[in-house]
Design an enzyme around this catalytic site. Structure first.
Site, PDB file in Angstrom:
ATOM      1  N   CYS A 145      -1.785   4.693   3.036  1.00 29.39           N
ATOM      2  CA  CYS A 145      -2.851   4.249   3.664  1.00 29.39           C
ATOM      3  C   CYS A 145      -2.198   2.479   3.750  1.00 29.39           C
ATOM      4  O   CYS A 145      -2.131   1.957   2.786  1.00 29.39           O
ATOM      5  CB  CYS A 145      -4.110   4.151   2.873  1.00 29.39           C
ATOM      6  SG  CYS A 145      -5.232   2.752   3.083  1.00 29.39           S
ATOM      7  N   GLU A 146      -2.111   2.122   4.895  1.00 31.89           N
ATOM      8  CA  GLU A 146      -1.786   0.666   4.886  1.00 31.89           C
ATOM      9  C   GLU A 146      -2.746  -0.285   4.592  1.00 31.89           C
ATOM     10  O   GLU A 146      -2.469  -1.555   4.332  1.00 31.89           O
ATOM     11  CB  GLU A 146      -1.366   0.471   6.413  1.00 31.89           C
ATOM     12  CG  GLU A 146      -2.452   0.030   7.436  1.00 31.89           C
ATOM     13  CD  GLU A 146      -1.942  -0.152   8.980  1.00 31.89           C
ATOM     14  OE1 GLU A 146      -0.633  -0.119   9.047  1.00 31.89           O
ATOM     15  OE2 GLU A 146      -2.793  -0.423   9.559  1.00 31.89           O
ATOM     16  N   HIS A 147      -3.856  -0.258   4.321  1.00 31.22           N
ATOM     17  CA  HIS A 147      -4.745  -1.050   3.875  1.00 31.22           C
ATOM     18  C   HIS A 147      -4.749  -0.961   2.455  1.00 31.22           C
ATOM     19  O   HIS A 147      -5.027  -2.284   1.793  1.00 31.22           O
ATOM     20  CB  HIS A 147      -6.383  -0.715   4.168  1.00 31.22           C
ATOM     21  CG  HIS A 147      -6.304  -0.414   5.904  1.00 31.22           C
ATOM     22  ND1 HIS A 147      -7.027   0.571   6.449  1.00 31.22           N
ATOM     23  CD2 HIS A 147      -6.167  -1.416   6.715  1.00 31.22           C
ATOM     24  CE1 HIS A 147      -6.955   0.457   7.818  1.00 31.22           C
ATOM     25  NE2 HIS A 147      -6.343  -0.743   8.013  1.00 31.22           N
ATOM     26  N   HIS A 148      -4.644  -0.217   1.710  1.00 29.01           N
ATOM     27  CA  HIS A 148      -4.756  -0.323   0.175  1.00 29.01           C
ATOM     28  C   HIS A 148      -3.204   0.085  -0.474  1.00 29.01           C
ATOM     29  O   HIS A 148      -3.359   0.122  -1.589  1.00 29.01           O
ATOM     30  CB  HIS A 148      -5.840   0.597  -0.183  1.00 29.01           C
ATOM     31  CG  HIS A 148      -7.252   0.516  -0.087  1.00 29.01           C
ATOM     32  ND1 HIS A 148      -7.837   0.902   1.258  1.00 29.01           N
ATOM     33  CD2 HIS A 148      -7.925  -0.533  -0.262  1.00 29.01           C
ATOM     34  CE1 HIS A 148      -9.073   0.448   1.600  1.00 29.01           C
ATOM     35  NE2 HIS A 148      -9.383  -0.776   0.655  1.00 29.01           N
ATOM     36  N   CYS A 155      -8.148   6.256  -1.013  1.00 26.80           N
ATOM     37  CA  CYS A 155      -8.973   4.996  -1.238  1.00 26.80           C
ATOM     38  C   CYS A 155     -10.380   5.148  -1.197  1.00 26.80           C
ATOM     39  O   CYS A 155     -10.975   4.111  -1.380  1.00 26.80           O
ATOM     40  CB  CYS A 155      -8.454   3.918  -0.209  1.00 26.80           C
ATOM     41  SG  CYS A 155      -8.770   4.444   1.438  1.00 26.80           S
ATOM     42  N   HIS A 182      -8.441  10.698   2.040  1.00 31.26           N
ATOM     43  CA  HIS A 182      -8.199   9.249   1.642  1.00 31.26           C
ATOM     44  C   HIS A 182      -8.498   8.926   0.237  1.00 31.26           C
ATOM     45  O   HIS A 182      -9.464   8.691  -0.295  1.00 31.26           O
ATOM     46  CB  HIS A 182      -8.515   8.143   2.636  1.00 31.26           C
ATOM     47  CG  HIS A 182      -8.505   8.250   3.921  1.00 31.26           C
ATOM     48  ND1 HIS A 182      -7.406   7.326   4.555  1.00 31.26           N
ATOM     49  CD2 HIS A 182      -8.349   9.264   4.915  1.00 31.26           C
ATOM     50  CE1 HIS A 182      -7.002   7.884   5.888  1.00 31.26           C
ATOM     51  NE2 HIS A 182      -7.438   9.195   6.234  1.00 31.26           N
ATOM     52  N   GLN A 205      -4.886   6.850   9.866  1.00 28.82           N
ATOM     53  CA  GLN A 205      -4.588   8.269  10.283  1.00 28.82           C
ATOM     54  C   GLN A 205      -4.566   8.545  11.886  1.00 28.82           C
ATOM     55  O   GLN A 205      -4.030   9.410  12.623  1.00 28.82           O
ATOM     56  CB  GLN A 205      -6.034   9.192   9.642  1.00 28.82           C
ATOM     57  CG  GLN A 205      -5.795  10.563  10.039  1.00 28.82           C
ATOM     58  CD  GLN A 205      -6.838  11.361   9.212  1.00 28.82           C
ATOM     59  OE1 GLN A 205      -7.257  11.232   8.141  1.00 28.82           O
ATOM     60  NE2 GLN A 205      -7.456  12.357   9.927  1.00 28.82           N
TER      61      GLN A 205
END
Ligand SMILES: Nc1nc2c(ncn2[C@@H]2O[C@H](COP(=O)(O)OP(=O)(O)OP(=O)(O)O)[C@@H](O)[C@H]2O)c(=O)[nH]1
Ligand SMILES: [Zn+2]
Length: 231
Positions: free
Chosen positions: A121-124, A192, A190, A162
């Site tokens: 996941c590119e956010h976390h 996250c 996910h 995704q």
């Protein structure tokens, strides 16, 4: 203010034009040739020492002692693991396809389903994982079956969301065999949303991309979805 901005843009344009002219009008422009070499990004492997140093700092920030025995090799291991999780950046579609594209007069749907997928996941920067199902309707060309799973690897082994992953897979299959249509469904968990944040351990995210006949013809789409959902 407006004038300054305009000048700024013009200056930028001049700069680009100058470089282009220079390189076009000199058979070997040493200035820009050297400039290019200096700015060539190092290979990802070459980044290992720097990545290891970053992980060592991170261990310190966690209040850990990076010098204790159990952690001595952890920064390097973690750096190698991160390189593996993102190895898709090193792969190109052309290389992976390896010319395994065959002329074939087959115009029935091809579906490869439940391809395992592990991504980040590119956010976390925590994993998400799940399965991918791909269908396409050939139009004179078919693709080596394993290449569908390899396409999933190229795009999942990167920092992702995704939705983008789903679309990139569909676009890659289109580029590879120019079929009458492509359908991709991704089902992801996910971490996250599991290990932190809302902590919903049973939720799954389903995304789909339908191109060509799969988008235009409800019957084709339905046939694909039935095949994907059948045991
Ligand atoms: N659309 C989409 N969102 C994602 C994906 N992976 C993670 N996210 C979301 O990215 C969002 C980031 O939201 P922020 O509010 O900036 O970050 P946050 O405070 O950590 O959010 P929470 O996860 O709600 O605690 C979250 O809603 C995540 O669920 C993905 O693949 N697609
Ligand atoms: Zn996340």
């Amino acid at each position: 203010m407006k004038e300054t901005m305009k000048n700024g843009i013009n200056n930028g344009e001049k700069e680009i034009v100058a470089i282009n002219n220079c390189c076009k009008s000199h058979e070997k422009c040493t200035f820009h040739h050297d400039l290019e070499l200096d700015h060539r990004p190092p290979t990802r492997e070459a980044m290992l020492p720097e990545m290891s140093r970053s992980y060592k700092l991170l261990l310190g920030s966690l209040g850990e002692n990076p010098e204790r025995q159990g952690l001595l090799k952890t920064p390097e291991r973690a750096a190698k693991a991160m390189l593996f999780f993102t190895k898709g950046y090193d792969q190109s579609l052309e290389e992976v396809l390896n010319d395994a594209i065959f002329d074939e007069d087959h115009d029935e749907m091809v579906v490869v389903k439940d391809i395992e997928m592990f991504s980040m996941c590119e956010h976390h920067l925590v994993p998400f994982y799940g399965k991918v199902s791909i269908g396409y309707l050939p139009c004179g060309k078919i693709l080596g079956l394993s290449k569908l799973a390899r396409i999933v690897e190229i795009y999942s082994r990167r920092l992702q969301v995704q939705e983008r992953l789903t679309k990139q897979i569909a676009v890659a299959v289109t580029k590879a065999v120019q079929p009458a249509g492509v359908a991709v469904v991704v089902e992801g968990v996910h971490m996250c949303m599991v290990m932190r944040g809302v902590q919903k351990i049973n939720s799954k995210t389903v995304t789909s991309t339908m191109l060509g006949v799969f988008r235009d013809d409800p019957k084709t789409r339905e046939e694909f979805l039935n095949l994907v959902h059948s045991k």
